[in-house]
Design a protein around this motif. Structure first.
Motif, PDB file in Angstrom:
ATOM      1  N   GLY A 146       0.816  -1.430   0.151  1.00 25.28           N
ATOM      2  CA  GLY A 146      -0.124  -0.005  -0.016  1.00 25.28           C
ATOM      3  C   GLY A 146       0.784   1.222   0.290  1.00 25.28           C
ATOM      4  O   GLY A 146       0.262   2.488  -0.092  1.00 25.28           O
ATOM      5  N   GLU A 147       2.179   1.226   0.144  1.00 25.35           N
ATOM      6  CA  GLU A 147       3.112   2.227   0.165  1.00 25.35           C
ATOM      7  C   GLU A 147       3.561   2.840  -0.961  1.00 25.35           C
ATOM      8  O   GLU A 147       5.059   2.949  -0.905  1.00 25.35           O
ATOM      9  CB  GLU A 147       3.952   2.109   1.482  1.00 25.35           C
ATOM     10  N   PHE A 148       2.870   2.859  -1.898  1.00 25.70           N
ATOM     11  CA  PHE A 148       3.336   3.517  -3.311  1.00 25.70           C
ATOM     12  C   PHE A 148       2.613   4.795  -3.410  1.00 25.70           C
ATOM     13  O   PHE A 148       1.387   5.067  -2.792  1.00 25.70           O
ATOM     14  CB  PHE A 148       2.937   2.417  -4.328  1.00 25.70           C
ATOM     15  N   THR A 149       3.183   5.644  -4.327  1.00 26.44           N
ATOM     16  CA  THR A 149       2.824   6.873  -4.533  1.00 26.44           C
ATOM     17  C   THR A 149       2.719   7.274  -5.939  1.00 26.44           C
ATOM     18  O   THR A 149       3.253   6.764  -6.647  1.00 26.44           O
ATOM     19  CB  THR A 149       3.441   7.961  -3.781  1.00 26.44           C
ATOM     20  N   VAL A 150       1.914   8.537  -6.201  1.00 25.22           N
ATOM     21  CA  VAL A 150       1.734   8.701  -7.759  1.00 25.22           C
ATOM     22  C   VAL A 150       2.358  10.476  -7.506  1.00 25.22           C
ATOM     23  O   VAL A 150       1.740  11.206  -6.343  1.00 25.22           O
ATOM     24  CB  VAL A 150       0.225   9.124  -8.123  1.00 25.22           C
ATOM     25  N   ASN A 151       3.242  10.680  -8.358  1.00 27.31           N
ATOM     26  CA  ASN A 151       3.912  12.009  -7.847  1.00 27.31           C
ATOM     27  C   ASN A 151       4.009  13.142  -9.114  1.00 27.31           C
ATOM     28  O   ASN A 151       4.476  12.489 -10.361  1.00 27.31           O
ATOM     29  CB  ASN A 151       5.507  11.808  -7.484  1.00 27.31           C
ATOM     30  N   MET A 191       6.516  23.308  -6.669  1.00 31.35           N
ATOM     31  CA  MET A 191       5.191  22.741  -6.307  1.00 31.35           C
ATOM     32  C   MET A 191       5.152  21.194  -6.705  1.00 31.35           C
ATOM     33  O   MET A 191       5.889  20.770  -7.386  1.00 31.35           O
ATOM     34  CB  MET A 191       4.008  23.478  -7.303  1.00 31.35           C
ATOM     35  N   GLY A 192       4.361  20.587  -5.666  1.00 33.82           N
ATOM     36  CA  GLY A 192       4.430  19.150  -5.681  1.00 33.82           C
ATOM     37  C   GLY A 192       3.120  18.560  -5.316  1.00 33.82           C
ATOM     38  O   GLY A 192       2.533  19.241  -4.202  1.00 33.82           O
ATOM     39  N   VAL A 193       2.589  17.500  -5.704  1.00 36.07           N
ATOM     40  CA  VAL A 193       1.665  16.458  -5.249  1.00 36.07           C
ATOM     41  C   VAL A 193       1.831  15.369  -5.165  1.00 36.07           C
ATOM     42  O   VAL A 193       2.384  14.627  -6.235  1.00 36.07           O
ATOM     43  CB  VAL A 193       0.345  16.931  -6.214  1.00 36.07           C
ATOM     44  N   VAL A 194       1.686  14.726  -4.046  1.00 38.53           N
ATOM     45  CA  VAL A 194       1.824  13.363  -3.780  1.00 38.53           C
ATOM     46  C   VAL A 194       0.632  12.628  -3.113  1.00 38.53           C
ATOM     47  O   VAL A 194       0.114  12.948  -2.256  1.00 38.53           O
ATOM     48  CB  VAL A 194       2.942  13.151  -2.696  1.00 38.53           C
ATOM     49  N   THR A 195       0.103  11.498  -3.935  1.00 36.67           N
ATOM     50  CA  THR A 195      -0.927  10.844  -3.635  1.00 36.67           C
ATOM     51  C   THR A 195      -0.461   9.368  -3.303  1.00 36.67           C
ATOM     52  O   THR A 195       0.402   8.854  -3.746  1.00 36.67           O
ATOM     53  CB  THR A 195      -2.080  10.714  -4.376  1.00 36.67           C
ATOM     54  N   ALA A 196      -1.125   8.716  -2.333  1.00 40.87           N
ATOM     55  CA  ALA A 196      -0.915   7.259  -1.900  1.00 40.87           C
ATOM     56  C   ALA A 196      -2.449   6.542  -1.960  1.00 40.87           C
ATOM     57  O   ALA A 196      -3.417   6.570  -1.174  1.00 40.87           O
ATOM     58  CB  ALA A 196      -0.325   7.435  -0.349  1.00 40.87           C
ATOM     59  N   PRO A 197      -2.589   6.152  -3.182  1.00 44.32           N
ATOM     60  CA  PRO A 197      -3.781   5.539  -3.637  1.00 44.32           C
ATOM     61  C   PRO A 197      -4.556   4.612  -2.501  1.00 44.32           C
ATOM     62  O   PRO A 197      -5.548   4.544  -1.994  1.00 44.32           O
ATOM     63  CB  PRO A 197      -3.789   4.948  -4.871  1.00 44.32           C
ATOM     64  N   ALA A 198      -3.712   3.706  -2.116  1.00 44.39           N
ATOM     65  CA  ALA A 198      -4.108   2.536  -1.481  1.00 44.39           C
ATOM     66  C   ALA A 198      -4.519   3.035   0.077  1.00 44.39           C
ATOM     67  O   ALA A 198      -5.202   2.600   0.789  1.00 44.39           O
ATOM     68  CB  ALA A 198      -3.201   1.375  -1.460  1.00 44.39           C
ATOM     69  N   LEU A 199      -3.681   3.911   0.484  1.00 43.33           N
ATOM     70  CA  LEU A 199      -3.764   4.677   1.742  1.00 43.33           C
ATOM     71  C   LEU A 199      -4.781   5.780   1.801  1.00 43.33           C
ATOM     72  O   LEU A 199      -5.240   6.195   3.020  1.00 43.33           O
ATOM     73  CB  LEU A 199      -2.636   5.269   2.512  1.00 43.33           C
TER      74      LEU A 199
END
Length: 255
Positions: free
Chosen positions: A100-105, A116-124
């Motif tokens: 679950g500890e993967f991200t979209v960056n 500027m940055g956006v990080v999402t963790a879909p499973a979390l």
């Protein structure tokens, strides 16, 4: 450019990519391997396509460099003063191992620096974003958004490390910190844990690429932290060689 004015649209793009990724994550997906033997799945490709399309709808004038579209020659990239730098899935091993500890960056780079940055963790079901100089934020799994800030460390440092990349050089560095507690985290979430005050320092004495760090680097800067190489130089982006030097990420107390 007023980064804050486009930030909501970038968050929407990251959320759309996260939905695609999560759908594949919850399916019986196949794992293939690139020439360098790093894993890749349909989720990497789907996320890449959603993000590229979304960012082009925001601005067709800003070029895009993605891990899954990295074959743009240096002769073209060297003229980029501003560009999007994306990692459709950071932590593909975490994805394939279903931690679950993967991200979209998604990061915006300007003159070699993440702004500027956006990080999402879909499973979390978590997301982080920030504009340097304007603050960083977290959206938790309930949908609540609150501002985040690096912590002032206590005597025992909370050292964030990776289960997949804890090599001997990193262990030796950690030992120099004295009393410490290890905090496990995957992908770019290691930077985000520092940004939200849940960890104090992340030494990375192993290989990473620019797209692995850029988005979370921006979040950490916006939250009052820093990243520097072992020589005390800031981590730069838009180089001919996309490999990062070894670095340390922490609150400003460390530097």
């Amino acid at each position: 450019m007023h980064y804050s004015s486009i930030l909501p649209d970038v968050i929407k793009v990251a959320d759309a990519a996260s939905e695609k990724v999560l759908h594949i994550y919850e399916s019986n997906f196949k794992v293939e391997y690139k020439e360098d033997q790093s894993p890749i799945t349909a989720a990497d490709i789907a996320s890449h396509e959603v993000i590229v399309q979304g960012l082009r709808s925001i601005s067709r004038d800003i070029p895009i460099l993605s891990e899954e579209g990295k074959s743009i020659p240096w002769e073209e990239r060297r003229h980029w003063h501003r560009f999007w730098l994306i990692d459709p899935i950071d932590g593909t091993k975490d994805f394939t191992q279903r931690t679950g500890e993967f991200t979209v960056n998604i990061a915006l780079i300007e003159n070699g620096e993440p702004v500027m940055g956006v990080v999402t963790a879909p499973a979390l079901k978590e997301a982080y974003w920030g504009v340097v100089g304007e603050g960083a934020y977290k959206r938790d799994r309930t949908g609540k958004v609150h501002r985040v800030r690096v912590a002032e460390p206590k005597e025992a440092k909370r050292v964030v490390a990776s289960k997949n990349h804890l090599n001997e050089e990193t262990r030796q560095f950690i030992d120099t910190l004295g009393d410490h507690e290890l905090v496990q985290a995957g992908s770019s979430l290691k930077f985000c844990r520092i940004a939200e005050g849940h960890a104090d320092i992340y030494p990375r004495l192993g290989p990473t690429c620019e797209w692995d760090t850029a988005a979370a680097h921006a979040v950490l800067l916006a939250a009052g932290g820093r990243i520097e190489t072992l020589e005390g130089e800031p981590l730069k982006y838009g180089k001919e060689n996309v490999l990062n030097p070894f670095f340390v990420a922490a609150g400003s107390w460390y530097f």
